[in-house]
Motif scaffolding. Structure first.
Motif, PDB file in Angstrom:
ATOM      1  N   ALA A  52       0.850  -1.199   0.000  1.00 36.00           N
ATOM      2  CA  ALA A  52       0.000   0.000   0.000  1.00 36.00           C
ATOM      3  C   ALA A  52       0.877   1.238   0.000  1.00 36.00           C
ATOM      4  O   ALA A  52       2.032   1.219   0.434  1.00 36.00           O
ATOM      5  N   VAL A  53       0.309   2.313  -0.499  1.00 37.94           N
ATOM      6  CA  VAL A  53       1.003   3.604  -0.538  1.00 37.94           C
ATOM      7  C   VAL A  53       0.071   4.656   0.036  1.00 37.94           C
ATOM      8  O   VAL A  53      -1.116   4.710  -0.293  1.00 37.94           O
ATOM      9  N   ALA A  54       0.667   5.515   0.944  1.00 39.63           N
ATOM     10  CA  ALA A  54      -0.103   6.613   1.537  1.00 39.63           C
ATOM     11  C   ALA A  54       0.374   7.917   0.919  1.00 39.63           C
ATOM     12  O   ALA A  54       1.565   8.235   0.972  1.00 39.63           O
ATOM     13  N   THR A  55      -0.541   8.668   0.347  1.00 43.05           N
ATOM     14  CA  THR A  55      -0.189   9.914  -0.324  1.00 43.05           C
ATOM     15  C   THR A  55      -0.996  11.053   0.285  1.00 43.05           C
ATOM     16  O   THR A  55      -2.201  10.920   0.484  1.00 43.05           O
ATOM     17  N   GLY A  56      -0.297  12.184   0.576  1.00 40.45           N
ATOM     18  CA  GLY A  56      -1.025  13.305   1.156  1.00 40.45           C
ATOM     19  C   GLY A  56      -0.124  14.443   1.583  1.00 40.45           C
ATOM     20  O   GLY A  56      -0.549  15.610   1.580  1.00 40.45           O
ATOM     21  N   HIS A  57       1.113  14.160   1.974  1.00 39.93           N
ATOM     22  CA  HIS A  57       2.047  15.220   2.365  1.00 39.93           C
ATOM     23  C   HIS A  57       2.541  15.975   1.137  1.00 39.93           C
ATOM     24  O   HIS A  57       2.679  15.401   0.048  1.00 39.93           O
ATOM     25  N   THR A  58       2.834  17.237   1.342  1.00 35.50           N
ATOM     26  CA  THR A  58       3.304  18.064   0.233  1.00 35.50           C
ATOM     27  C   THR A  58       4.834  18.197   0.193  1.00 35.50           C
ATOM     28  O   THR A  58       5.369  18.693  -0.797  1.00 35.50           O
ATOM     29  N   GLU A  59       5.511  17.794   1.271  1.00 33.44           N
ATOM     30  CA  GLU A  59       6.966  17.840   1.311  1.00 33.44           C
ATOM     31  C   GLU A  59       7.491  16.525   1.882  1.00 33.44           C
ATOM     32  O   GLU A  59       6.725  15.619   2.221  1.00 33.44           O
ATOM     33  N   ALA A  60       8.821  16.439   2.000  1.00 33.37           N
ATOM     34  CA  ALA A  60       9.461  15.191   2.426  1.00 33.37           C
ATOM     35  C   ALA A  60       8.979  14.769   3.804  1.00 33.37           C
ATOM     36  O   ALA A  60       8.754  15.591   4.696  1.00 33.37           O
ATOM     37  N   ILE A  61       8.840  13.454   3.961  1.00 30.11           N
ATOM     38  CA  ILE A  61       8.424  12.888   5.243  1.00 30.11           C
ATOM     39  C   ILE A  61       9.675  12.632   6.090  1.00 30.11           C
ATOM     40  O   ILE A  61      10.618  11.972   5.650  1.00 30.11           O
ATOM     41  N   GLY A  62       9.678  13.145   7.325  1.00 31.36           N
ATOM     42  CA  GLY A  62      10.850  13.040   8.186  1.00 31.36           C
ATOM     43  C   GLY A  62      10.792  11.934   9.197  1.00 31.36           C
ATOM     44  O   GLY A  62      11.828  11.450   9.665  1.00 31.36           O
ATOM     45  N   SER A  63       9.586  11.455   9.566  1.00 31.39           N
ATOM     46  CA  SER A  63       9.496  10.432  10.609  1.00 31.39           C
ATOM     47  C   SER A  63       8.186   9.673  10.464  1.00 31.39           C
ATOM     48  O   SER A  63       7.168  10.234  10.040  1.00 31.39           O
ATOM     49  N   VAL A  64       8.240   8.387  10.818  1.00 26.76           N
ATOM     50  CA  VAL A  64       7.071   7.501  10.754  1.00 26.76           C
ATOM     51  C   VAL A  64       7.039   6.662  12.026  1.00 26.76           C
ATOM     52  O   VAL A  64       8.088   6.259  12.544  1.00 26.76           O
ATOM     53  N   ALA A  65       5.842   6.394  12.545  1.00 27.27           N
ATOM     54  CA  ALA A  65       5.678   5.523  13.713  1.00 27.27           C
ATOM     55  C   ALA A  65       4.424   4.697  13.547  1.00 27.27           C
ATOM     56  O   ALA A  65       3.451   5.135  12.905  1.00 27.27           O
ATOM     57  N   LEU A  66       4.435   3.496  14.134  1.00 23.51           N
ATOM     58  CA  LEU A  66       3.298   2.589  14.106  1.00 23.51           C
ATOM     59  C   LEU A  66       2.699   2.456  15.494  1.00 23.51           C
ATOM     60  O   LEU A  66       3.389   2.633  16.502  1.00 23.51           O
ATOM     61  N   SER A  67       1.411   2.135  15.545  1.00 23.46           N
ATOM     62  CA  SER A  67       0.752   1.903  16.830  1.00 23.46           C
ATOM     63  C   SER A  67       1.367   0.685  17.518  1.00 23.46           C
ATOM     64  O   SER A  67       1.903  -0.213  16.865  1.00 23.46           O
ATOM     65  N   LYS A  68       1.294   0.662  18.850  1.00 20.59           N
ATOM     66  CA  LYS A  68       2.006  -0.356  19.629  1.00 20.59           C
ATOM     67  C   LYS A  68       1.148  -1.559  20.017  1.00 20.59           C
ATOM     68  O   LYS A  68       1.687  -2.645  20.245  1.00 20.59           O
TER      69      LYS A  68
ATOM     70  N   ARG B  81       5.323  20.402   8.070  1.00 19.58           N
ATOM     71  CA  ARG B  81       4.925  20.757   9.434  1.00 19.58           C
ATOM     72  C   ARG B  81       3.581  20.192   9.829  1.00 19.58           C
ATOM     73  O   ARG B  81       2.929  20.692  10.756  1.00 19.58           O
ATOM     74  N   THR B  82       3.120  19.171   9.114  1.00 17.16           N
ATOM     75  CA  THR B  82       1.834  18.553   9.439  1.00 17.16           C
ATOM     76  C   THR B  82       2.042  17.158   9.987  1.00 17.16           C
ATOM     77  O   THR B  82       3.048  16.492   9.728  1.00 17.16           O
ATOM     78  N   LEU B  83       1.048  16.716  10.749  1.00 15.67           N
ATOM     79  CA  LEU B  83       1.020  15.380  11.350  1.00 15.67           C
ATOM     80  C   LEU B  83      -0.224  14.677  10.827  1.00 15.67           C
ATOM     81  O   LEU B  83      -1.326  15.232  10.873  1.00 15.67           O
ATOM     82  N   LYS B  84      -0.043  13.458  10.317  1.00 13.74           N
ATOM     83  CA  LYS B  84      -1.181  12.727   9.749  1.00 13.74           C
ATOM     84  C   LYS B  84      -1.262  11.338  10.372  1.00 13.74           C
ATOM     85  O   LYS B  84      -0.242  10.694  10.654  1.00 13.74           O
ATOM     86  N   VAL B  85      -2.498  10.864  10.556  1.00 12.19           N
ATOM     87  CA  VAL B  85      -2.780   9.524  11.076  1.00 12.19           C
ATOM     88  C   VAL B  85      -3.455   8.727   9.969  1.00 12.19           C
ATOM     89  O   VAL B  85      -4.485   9.151   9.406  1.00 12.19           O
ATOM     90  N   TRP B  86      -2.874   7.510   9.683  1.00 12.60           N
ATOM     91  CA  TRP B  86      -3.371   6.659   8.603  1.00 12.60           C
ATOM     92  C   TRP B  86      -3.872   5.339   9.190  1.00 12.60           C
ATOM     93  O   TRP B  86      -3.091   4.571   9.752  1.00 12.60           O
TER      94      TRP B  86
END
Length: 476
Positions: free
Chosen positions: A12-28, A55-60
């Motif tokens: 799968a691919v998540a698309t929505g940010h307008t600039e480079a993604i700096g960090s990713v985390a998964l639920s525990k 400068r945005t935070l997104k939840v997928w």
């Protein structure tokens, strides 16, 4: 992108940010990954969180494990993930995003020197952690307590309370910015890495650095622990990945074994001393590095040899067997003992045994550090010899007084003359202006009486054997 690890396929691919993604985390929460369908889309299942330079935070939301496995087995194209929540989190680039162990909170750290806590259900702001003087590079939740650890470019680590967003601990020790921080499995210790290429282990309760590990030549950007907590992995800008193994148990076992061995050796030492087996006791005392016990054993050996008229034979036999390190150890003891008059006798006998057994050239060239130790012994040895000279000089007056008391019964001087011939100084007497100087203070000598000359100066020195009574009788 969402990757299926067993098949190593992008599902799968998540698309929505307008600039480079700096960090990713998964639920525990592991159980949430089994939730699928509408429940997963509404936030009841597992999710991924992303932070970007926009400068945005997104939840997928993530589909259930069954759906992901079906995507991995299918031959279709990549599937799309849709963002459920989005928020403008910071005023500058977001460096890190982290999820709490219970999936209730999300933490973000930014170049604006702040860490913000967000509720995972609706991305509402829970609190802001302010206190760092430079950008925040990492933030992690404790696995057991309601605290957050942060790492910043201001060379500090901070521990924050989630309840009131206050700083409860600050850790200082890195020589450059701190890039990564992790809690150990118990939550009582922190591990950090920085731009100085060092990894440090901290104890939360004492605020102290327990250990520093040096395995990289450049900034350490990656740091994580194995699931079992027995290994640590670090990756740096020097293109190296280092694996660190926890040796705490081995060190504790080694310390415990050393303590048991030490107790056993001390018991053997006590037994040898009780049974007057001084030579065996000396070997054990040196192994245990106990100067007082070594001094005690050497004193007993010297006294025993003196009674048997063997001098320092036993000491010389031990000196021959000693290794260079052991010899250096004993001479260091002698240097310390020689600073006190009561122990100087034993120290000088040991030094005598060494210099009479090992040639001076060998001591100077083959034994590193020995000349410096002997040079430290010499000044105190000269002081002790001067003291003995003064004592010998003072003893002459006592001997003369006792001899004079005995000569009241007769005029036989044969015994005194024999004693005077046998008496010797520790160091040869010194002459100063025609007078004999003994021990640095006592002057033996004086002016001879000529006829009935009664003139004498106040500072004249009376010759041994002369008295005021005799002088007065001459004047009369």
């Amino acid at each position: 992108r969402l990757w299926h690890i067993p098949s190593q396929r992008c599902v799968a691919v998540a698309t929505g940010h307008t600039e480079a993604i700096g960090s990713v985390a998964l639920s525990k929460k592991v159980g949430c990954y089994d939730v699928g369908g509408k429940a997963s889309e509404n936030g009841a299942g597992a999710f991924a969180v992303t932070a970007s330079k926009d400068r945005t935070l997104k939840v997928w939301p993530l589909p259930g494990a069954a759906v992901i496995n079906r995507w991995a087995d299918g031959k279709g194209g990549e599937n799309a993930l849709n963002a459920r929540l989005s928020a403008r989190a910071h005023e500058k680039d977001i460096n890190i995003v982290s999820v709490a162990p219970n999936d209730s909170l999300i933490a973000t750290g930014s170049q604006d020197k702040q860490v913000k806590l967000w509720r995972a259900t609706d991305l509402a702001l829970h609190g802001t952690l302010k206190g760092h003087k430079r950008g925040v590079w990492d933030c992690q939740f404790s696995p057991h307590d309601k605290v957050v650890a942060t790492a910043s470019g201001d060379r500090t680590l901070k521990l924050w309370s989630i309840a009131d967003c206050s700083c409860v601990r600050t850790f200082q020790g890195h020589m450059a910015g701190v890039l990564r921080v992790r809690f150990l499995a118990t939550g009582l210790q922190l591990i950090s890495s920085g731009s100085d290429g060092l990894i440090k282990l901290w104890t939360v309760r004492t605020n102290e650095c327990e250990s520093t590990m040096d395995g990289h030549n450049d900034k350490i950007w990656a740091l994580d622990l194995s699931p079992c907590g027995t290994a640590l992995f670090s990756g740096g800008a020097d293109s190296k990945i280092a694996v660190w193994r926890d040796t705490t148990k081995e060190r504790d076992d080694a310390v415990r074994e050393a303590e048991e061995q030490n107790i056993l050796m001390e018991q053997k030492l006590s037994n040898h001393l009780r049974n007057k087996q001084y030579e065996k006791a000396l070997i054990i005392a040196l192994e245990l590095d106990k100067p007082y016990q070594v001094l005690k054993v050497l004193t007993e050996i010297v006294e025993k040899d003196t009674k048997n008229g063997r001098g320092i034979e036993t000491l010389q036999k031990h000196v021959i067997k000693w290794s260079p390190d052991r010899l250096k150890q004993v001479l260091k003891y002698c240097r310390e003992w020689n600073t006190r008059a009561r122990n100087s006798h034993i120290a000088m006998l040991v030094v005598k045994a060494v210099v009479t057994t090992i040639p001076a050239a060998k001591l100077a060239l083959s034994y590193e550090g020995i000349p410096e130790i002997l040079a430290g012994i010499a000044p105190y040895a000269e002081r002790h010899f001067d003291r003995l000279d003064r004592m010998v000089g003072d003893s002459y007056l006592l001997d003369f007084t006792l001899f004079s008391m005995g000569s009241l019964h007769g005029s036989n001087n044969e015994g005194y003359n024999e004693w005077a011939e046998r008496s010797k100084y520790v160091l040869p007497p010194k002459e100063a202006e025609g007078k004999i100087q003994i021990g640095g203070s006592l002057i033996v000598g004086g002016k001879k009486n000529k006829g009935n000359d009664s003139d004498s100066s106040d500072d004249s020195i009376v010759t041994i054997g002369e008295s005021d009574t005799d002088s007065s009788s001459d004047e009369s």
